[in-house]
Write an enzyme that holds these catalytic residues in place. Structure first.
Site, PDB file in Angstrom:
ATOM      1  N   LYS A  38       0.842  -1.209   0.000  1.00 57.35           N
ATOM      2  CA  LYS A  38       0.000   0.000   0.000  1.00 57.35           C
ATOM      3  C   LYS A  38       0.876   1.257   0.000  1.00 57.35           C
ATOM      4  O   LYS A  38       2.071   1.185   0.329  1.00 57.35           O
ATOM      5  CB  LYS A  38      -0.901  -0.012   1.226  1.00 57.35           C
ATOM      6  CG  LYS A  38      -0.140  -0.002   2.555  1.00 57.35           C
ATOM      7  CD  LYS A  38      -1.063  -0.321   3.729  1.00 57.35           C
ATOM      8  CE  LYS A  38      -0.285  -0.357   5.034  1.00 57.35           C
ATOM      9  NZ  LYS A  38      -1.090  -0.903   6.137  1.00 57.35           N
ATOM     10  N   ARG A 136     -10.368  -0.349  14.936  1.00 57.57           N
ATOM     11  CA  ARG A 136     -10.194   0.492  13.759  1.00 57.57           C
ATOM     12  C   ARG A 136     -11.168   0.044  12.679  1.00 57.57           C
ATOM     13  O   ARG A 136     -12.088   0.757  12.342  1.00 57.57           O
ATOM     14  CB  ARG A 136      -8.727   0.390  13.305  1.00 57.57           C
ATOM     15  CG  ARG A 136      -8.336   1.370  12.254  1.00 57.57           C
ATOM     16  CD  ARG A 136      -6.844   1.329  11.990  1.00 57.57           C
ATOM     17  NE  ARG A 136      -6.441   0.167  11.195  1.00 57.57           N
ATOM     18  CZ  ARG A 136      -5.219  -0.002  10.704  1.00 57.57           C
ATOM     19  NH1 ARG A 136      -4.265   0.895  10.940  1.00 57.57           N
ATOM     20  NH2 ARG A 136      -4.917  -1.064   9.990  1.00 57.57           N
ATOM     21  N   TYR A 264      13.010  31.336   6.092  1.00 59.06           N
ATOM     22  CA  TYR A 264      11.740  32.023   6.344  1.00 59.06           C
ATOM     23  C   TYR A 264      11.563  32.362   7.820  1.00 59.06           C
ATOM     24  O   TYR A 264      11.914  31.559   8.701  1.00 59.06           O
ATOM     25  CB  TYR A 264      10.572  31.141   5.906  1.00 59.06           C
ATOM     26  CG  TYR A 264      10.362  31.098   4.410  1.00 59.06           C
ATOM     27  CD1 TYR A 264      10.321  32.264   3.637  1.00 59.06           C
ATOM     28  CD2 TYR A 264      10.175  29.877   3.766  1.00 59.06           C
ATOM     29  CE1 TYR A 264      10.108  32.206   2.268  1.00 59.06           C
ATOM     30  CE2 TYR A 264       9.955  29.811   2.403  1.00 59.06           C
ATOM     31  CZ  TYR A 264       9.923  30.981   1.652  1.00 59.06           C
ATOM     32  OH  TYR A 264       9.707  30.925   0.310  1.00 59.06           O
ATOM     33  N   MET A 313       9.337  24.752   1.308  1.00 57.86           N
ATOM     34  CA  MET A 313       8.583  23.799   0.487  1.00 57.86           C
ATOM     35  C   MET A 313       9.513  22.913  -0.341  1.00 57.86           C
ATOM     36  O   MET A 313       9.309  21.699  -0.434  1.00 57.86           O
ATOM     37  CB  MET A 313       7.609  24.543  -0.434  1.00 57.86           C
ATOM     38  CG  MET A 313       6.628  23.609  -1.115  1.00 57.86           C
ATOM     39  SD  MET A 313       5.529  24.436  -2.261  1.00 57.86           S
ATOM     40  CE  MET A 313       4.613  25.502  -1.175  1.00 57.86           C
TER      41      MET A 313
HETATM   42  C1  LIG Z   1      -0.263  -1.915   6.812  1.00 55.21           C
HETATM   43  C2  LIG Z   1      -0.800  -3.215   7.270  1.00 55.21           C
HETATM   44  C3  LIG Z   1       0.043  -4.340   7.415  1.00 55.21           C
HETATM   45  C4  LIG Z   1       1.542  -4.278   7.288  1.00 55.21           C
HETATM   46  O1  LIG Z   1       2.127  -3.928   8.515  1.00 55.21           O
HETATM   47  P1  LIG Z   1       3.718  -3.794   8.705  1.00 55.21           P
HETATM   48  O2  LIG Z   1       3.886  -3.404  10.122  1.00 55.21           O
HETATM   49  O3  LIG Z   1       4.147  -2.717   7.762  1.00 55.21           O
HETATM   50  O4  LIG Z   1       4.320  -5.100   8.346  1.00 55.21           O
HETATM   51  C5  LIG Z   1      -0.547  -5.557   7.718  1.00 55.21           C
HETATM   52  N1  LIG Z   1      -1.891  -5.655   7.896  1.00 55.21           N
HETATM   53  C6  LIG Z   1      -2.718  -4.597   7.788  1.00 55.21           C
HETATM   54  C7  LIG Z   1      -4.181  -4.782   8.021  1.00 55.21           C
HETATM   55  C8  LIG Z   1      -2.208  -3.342   7.487  1.00 55.21           C
HETATM   56  O5  LIG Z   1      -3.031  -2.289   7.408  1.00 55.21           O
END
Ligand SMILES: *Cc1c(COP(=O)(O)O)cnc(C)c1O
Length: 368
Positions: A38, A136, A264, A313
């Protein structure tokens, strides 16, 4: 390795292979490996990272959002892709691109079933997410009967996996809590599976779960940060290799007299003669303002140079009074010695945030 002539993020696929093999060496032979790619594979290059892992025969991929999965399909990823956090508006695109949704609530389960029926699907692969304490996303244990009742009436979907996510797998002071999540997941998933006539894949562990809770690997593990070379502990970091190196160059050197200011809002005021270097990377590139005013640093000719004044920036200014260097010299923001984790800590953040923030405008260079 070639010296940088502009800001560049190098991605070392050999280091990626090393991390994949190391994490796999922690697993039983039959445990499957899901690579979490991701957020552009944690700020690197999702397509190149995923294609490389596909060549290494990883079992599964996961992304957070549907658009990320579509991009992987367009890049030639043929392995199954779990979308961890889809919305009902994405469900048609999910089916069109053979992506597999995480169904985490009654709202998304109902909505996905009706989309799958409308699209004349049968046994479409889906993943059921349970909440076991992170609070979550996910069904609660007492939703099992509801899930079963929804499945009874139709054959449009099939549960290929059941999973949950640990809240504190890297934090050994929360071992008791993590163990309670593990046993809660085992109980809840068993309850669901007992009412199916097939056995989905069970998975729970992220990178730190893999490293710290070997008994909880179950049928598959999900690793993201570990593939990038971070193990969330000093001892595990030694076994992994950061895949990303962020380099830049000195654009210009300034000689600053006592009493002059830099940047700045005149945030840095010099109390003595200083030599500064201006470097083309700023908060729009992921080096946030929290790294400014002496917190963050870079390395020039192996010497540490602190960021002075506010982060701009597109630029930072660093103190090179003590460093023998010239305009055009290479600057290391992070690499496998001066790690992103160290730099992140200087500004009270974590490697995950720093590496995923490196903006798309910085060129990626793939090292094979
Ligand atoms: C991002 C995520 C992972 C990966 O976690 P890491 O600590 O980066 O290995 C695994 N499971 C879910 C549900 C996640 O959101």
């Amino acid at each position: 390795m070639a010296k940088a002539e502009e800001t560049v993020l190098e991605i070392d696929l050999n280091a990626l292979t090393h991390n994949f093999e190391y994490l796999k060496s922690k697993l039983k032979k039959n445990t499957k490996f899901l690579a979490v790619v991701k957020a552009f594979a944690y700020g690197s290059d999702a397509e190149q990272v995923a294609l490389h892992l596909q060549q290494l025969n990883v079992d599964y991929f996961a992304v957070a959002y549907t658009s990320e999965g579509v991009a992987l399909r367009n890049a030639g990823i043929t392995k199954p892709i779990l979308v961890l956090h889809p919305q009902p508006i994405n469900f048609k695109a999910i089916i069109d691109h053979c992506l597999e949704p995480s169904l985490y609530s009654a709202r998304v389960l109902k909505s996905f079933i009706s989309c799958a029926e409308k699209e004349n699907q049968s046994s479409y692969p889906v993943h059921i997410k349970f909440n076991t304490g992170l609070n979550r996303l996910g069904f609660w244990e007492n939703d099992v009967d509801y899930i079963v009742s929804q499945l009874k009436n139709n054959s449009s979907i099939k549960i290929v996996s059941v999973f949950s996510h640990l809240a504190a797998s890297e934090d050994l002071s929360e071992k008791e809590f993590t163990k309670s999540q593990i046993s809660s997941f085992k109980n809840t998933s068993k309850k669901l599976i007992d009412s199916l006539n097939y056995k989905p894949i069970l998975h729970l562990c992220n990178t730190s779960g893999v490293l710290n809770y070997p008994k909880a690997h179950l049928d598959m593990v999900r690793c993201g940060i570990g593939l990038c070379g971070f193990g969330n502990s000093a001892s595990e970091n030694k076994n992994l290799k950061p895949i990303a190196t962020l380099k830049s160059v000195i654009s210009q050197i300034h000689l600053i007299e006592k009493g002059e200011s830099v940047g700045y809002n005149r945030a840095f005021k010099s109390t003595a003669f200083k030599k500064t270097a201006t470097i083309p990377i700023g908060h729009a590139d992921g080096v946030g303002r929290h790294f400014g005013n002496g917190k963050g640093f870079v390395f020039i000719n192996k010497e540490k140079a602190n960021i002075i004044g506010n982060v701009c920036m597109d630029m930072i200014m660093v103190d090179i009074t003590h460093i023998d260097c010239n305009e055009g010299d290479e600057v290391i923001i992070f690499d496998n010695q001066h790690t992103a984790e160290n730099l992140a800590e200087s500004a009270n953040t974590i490697s995950y945030e720093l590496i995923t923030s490196i903006s798309r405008r910085i060129k990626r260079k793939i090292i094979k």
